[in-house]
Design an enzyme around this catalytic site. Structure first.
Site, PDB file in Angstrom:
ATOM      1  NE  ARG A 175      -3.758   0.189   2.020  1.00 15.14           N
ATOM      2  CZ  ARG A 175      -4.413   0.820   2.991  1.00 15.14           C
ATOM      3  NH1 ARG A 175      -4.410   0.337   4.206  1.00 15.14           N
ATOM      4  NH2 ARG A 175      -5.078   1.924   2.751  1.00 15.14           N
ATOM      5  CG  ASN A 216      -8.400   8.421   2.699  1.00 16.60           C
ATOM      6  OD1 ASN A 216      -9.175   7.546   3.085  1.00 16.60           O
ATOM      7  ND2 ASN A 216      -8.692   9.260   1.729  1.00 16.60           N
ATOM      8  CG  ASP A 233      -3.998   8.781   0.577  1.00 18.16           C
ATOM      9  OD1 ASP A 233      -4.010  10.010   0.795  1.00 18.16           O
ATOM     10  OD2 ASP A 233      -5.031   8.157   0.247  1.00 18.16           O
ATOM     11  CG  HIS A 277      -8.441   5.438  10.480  1.00 15.60           C
ATOM     12  ND1 HIS A 277      -9.419   5.064   9.586  1.00 15.60           N
ATOM     13  CD2 HIS A 277      -9.080   5.601  11.671  1.00 15.60           C
ATOM     14  CE1 HIS A 277     -10.594   5.009  10.212  1.00 15.60           C
ATOM     15  NE2 HIS A 277     -10.420   5.331  11.465  1.00 15.60           N
ATOM     16  CB  CYS A 288       8.813   2.056  18.705  1.00 17.14           C
ATOM     17  SG  CYS A 288       9.449   0.813  19.860  1.00 17.14           S
ATOM     18  CB  CYS A 293       9.700   3.410  23.382  1.00 12.99           C
ATOM     19  SG  CYS A 293      10.304   3.983  21.774  1.00 12.99           S
ATOM     20  CB  THR A 307     -16.231   8.026   4.265  1.00 15.34           C
ATOM     21  OG1 THR A 307     -16.241   7.079   5.326  1.00 15.34           O
ATOM     22  CG2 THR A 307     -17.053   9.240   4.641  1.00 15.34           C
TER      23      THR A 307
HETATM   24  P1  OAD Z   1     -14.952   2.368   2.205  1.00 19.71           P
HETATM   25  O1  OAD Z   1     -14.283   1.493   1.229  1.00 19.71           O
HETATM   26  O2  OAD Z   1     -15.727   1.744   3.295  1.00 19.71           O
HETATM   27  O3  OAD Z   1     -15.949   3.351   1.442  1.00 19.71           O
HETATM   28  C1  OAD Z   1     -15.548   4.084   0.321  1.00 19.71           C
HETATM   29  C2  OAD Z   1     -16.721   4.919  -0.147  1.00 19.71           C
HETATM   30  O4  OAD Z   1     -16.264   5.695  -1.244  1.00 19.71           O
HETATM   31  C3  OAD Z   1     -17.915   4.089  -0.641  1.00 19.71           C
HETATM   32  O5  OAD Z   1     -19.120   4.590  -0.066  1.00 19.71           O
HETATM   33  C4  OAD Z   1     -17.900   4.298  -2.151  1.00 19.71           C
HETATM   34  O6  OAD Z   1     -19.196   4.350  -2.721  1.00 19.71           O
HETATM   35  C5  OAD Z   1     -17.218   5.650  -2.278  1.00 19.71           C
HETATM   36  N1  OAD Z   1     -16.485   5.846  -3.551  1.00 19.71           N
HETATM   37  C6  OAD Z   1     -15.827   4.940  -4.311  1.00 19.71           C
HETATM   38  N2  OAD Z   1     -15.280   5.507  -5.392  1.00 19.71           N
HETATM   39  C7  OAD Z   1     -15.585   6.834  -5.317  1.00 19.71           C
HETATM   40  C8  OAD Z   1     -15.309   7.964  -6.145  1.00 19.71           C
HETATM   41  N3  OAD Z   1     -14.595   7.872  -7.269  1.00 19.71           N
HETATM   42  N4  OAD Z   1     -15.800   9.166  -5.776  1.00 19.71           N
HETATM   43  C9  OAD Z   1     -16.531   9.283  -4.628  1.00 19.71           C
HETATM   44  N5  OAD Z   1     -16.829   8.256  -3.806  1.00 19.71           N
HETATM   45  C10 OAD Z   1     -16.353   7.052  -4.143  1.00 19.71           C
HETATM   46  O7  OAD Z   1     -13.829   3.368   2.764  1.00 19.71           O
HETATM   47  P2  OAD Z   1     -13.852   4.282   4.078  1.00 19.71           P
HETATM   48  O8  OAD Z   1     -15.225   4.749   4.380  1.00 19.71           O
HETATM   49  O9  OAD Z   1     -12.789   5.287   3.924  1.00 19.71           O
HETATM   50  O10 OAD Z   1      -9.771   1.810   8.323  1.00 19.71           O
HETATM   51  O11 OAD Z   1     -13.407   3.241   5.164  1.00 19.71           O
HETATM   52  C11 OAD Z   1     -13.216   3.673   6.483  1.00 19.71           C
HETATM   53  C12 OAD Z   1     -12.132   2.877   7.142  1.00 19.71           C
HETATM   54  O12 OAD Z   1     -12.411   1.479   7.000  1.00 19.71           O
HETATM   55  C13 OAD Z   1     -10.766   3.021   6.537  1.00 19.71           C
HETATM   56  O13 OAD Z   1     -10.075   4.147   7.002  1.00 19.71           O
HETATM   57  C14 OAD Z   1     -10.082   1.757   6.929  1.00 19.71           C
HETATM   58  C15 OAD Z   1     -11.205   0.792   6.631  1.00 19.71           C
HETATM   59  O14 OAD Z   1     -11.174  -0.415   7.271  1.00 19.71           O
HETATM   60  C16 OAD Z   1      -8.744   1.096   8.806  1.00 19.71           C
HETATM   61  O15 OAD Z   1      -8.015   0.401   8.109  1.00 19.71           O
HETATM   62  C17 OAD Z   1      -8.566   1.241  10.283  1.00 19.71           C
END
Ligand code: OAD
Length: 228
Positions: free
Chosen positions: A56, A89, A91, A106, A114, A117, A173
């Site tokens: 990633r 995100n 990134d 996140h 670490c 520590c 999201t």
């Molecule tokens: P998700 O993968 O759950 O959701 C991504 C959202 O973006 C979905 O609702 C899609 O419809 C939308 N989407 C996809 N392509 C798009 C585009 N081109 N334009 C606009 N929207 C688009 O991702 P997150 O909600 O970010 O955490 O996930 C939240 C957390 O769950 C992440 O930070 C990660 C994950 O597990 C950890 O790893 C702790």
């Protein structure tokens, strides 16, 4: 404090070539999150977890910010000091687009942590279980990512900003991961106007005053240009 709080998720980086988690072909349809995104998974198989985040990290380094990231950076410049980006995100595309007021709740791929520590430093492109902490020399280094079961970063600052905002937007999201999924409720409670910008309706769409559907690179620049 910020008048405007913008929550971003994987969807804003999708058109930069970074995968989302829960869409068709998303990361969590291909990888078992309990094995690569939990402290227990890391204890069981650190090499597998490093391999996942090394890939990633490489992917993120090769990608570039898109029109949605740039529109938010420009917005922050125009509104000097009034815009806070809270991103789930890991990134650095917001920063590379020019945003400065960004909280990574996140964690970040570019950082190592670490576990012994809690020191943090710039992560090498490839991390391994043999790496040692530059501060305490323990062989306990891990990506500085908040895993499931861990407490997200910057929660106090985020809650402060939400308690005082007049505009809240959630971009890209799915509204499936807490506490971020609950931010809209906190913003509603203080009377903020709440806007969702996403490819499709999320789990929490009905909590927003306004829902704009489409690709982030289309709908974010057009929403911003209507605001300034
Ligand atoms: P998700 O993968 O759950 O959701 C991504 C959202 O973006 C979905 O609702 C899609 O419809 C939308 N989407 C996809 N392509 C798009 C585009 N081109 N334009 C606009 N929207 C688009 O991702 P997150 O909600 O970010 O955490 O996930 C939240 C957390 O769950 C992440 O930070 C990660 C994950 O597990 C950890 O790893 C702790």
């Amino acid at each position: 404090m910020a008048d405007i709080v913008i929550l971003t998720g994987a969807g804003i980086s999708a058109e930069s070539g970074l995968g989302t988690f829960r869409d068709k072909d998303g990361l969590w349809t291909r990888f078992d999150l309990s094995k690569v995104a939990t402290p227990e998974g890391f204890i069981e198989n650190p090499a597998l977890v490093h391999e996942f985040y090394n890939a990633r990290r490489a992917n993120a380094q090769e990608s570039s910010p898109n029109a949605a990231h740039f529109a938010l950076a420009e917005f922050e410049k125009r509104k000097s000091g009034d815009v806070l980006i809270v991103t789930q995100n890991v990134d650095d595309l917001h920063e590379r687009a020019g945003s400065r007021n960004v909280l990574h709740m996140h964690g970040q791929l570019s950082q190592a942590l670490c576990a012994a520590c809690r020191a943090t430093w710039t992560a090498p492109l490839v991390m391994t279980p043999e790496d040692r902490c530059p501060d305490c020399d323990a062989p306990s280094t891990r990506p500085d990512i908040v895993w499931f079961g861990e407490i997200p970063y910057h929660m106090e600052k985020i809650e402060d900003a939400l308690s005082d905002c007049r505009l809240f937007a959630a971009i890209g999201t799915s509204g499936q991961v807490w506490p971020a999924a609950g931010f809209v409720e906190a913003a509603r409670m203080v009377g903020a106007h709440c806007v969702e910008l996403n490819l499709e309706r999320s789990d929490v769409s009905d909590r927003f005053d306004e829902v704009r559907l489409g690709r982030a690179t289309d709908i974010v620049p057009s929403w911003i240009s209507g605001l300034v």
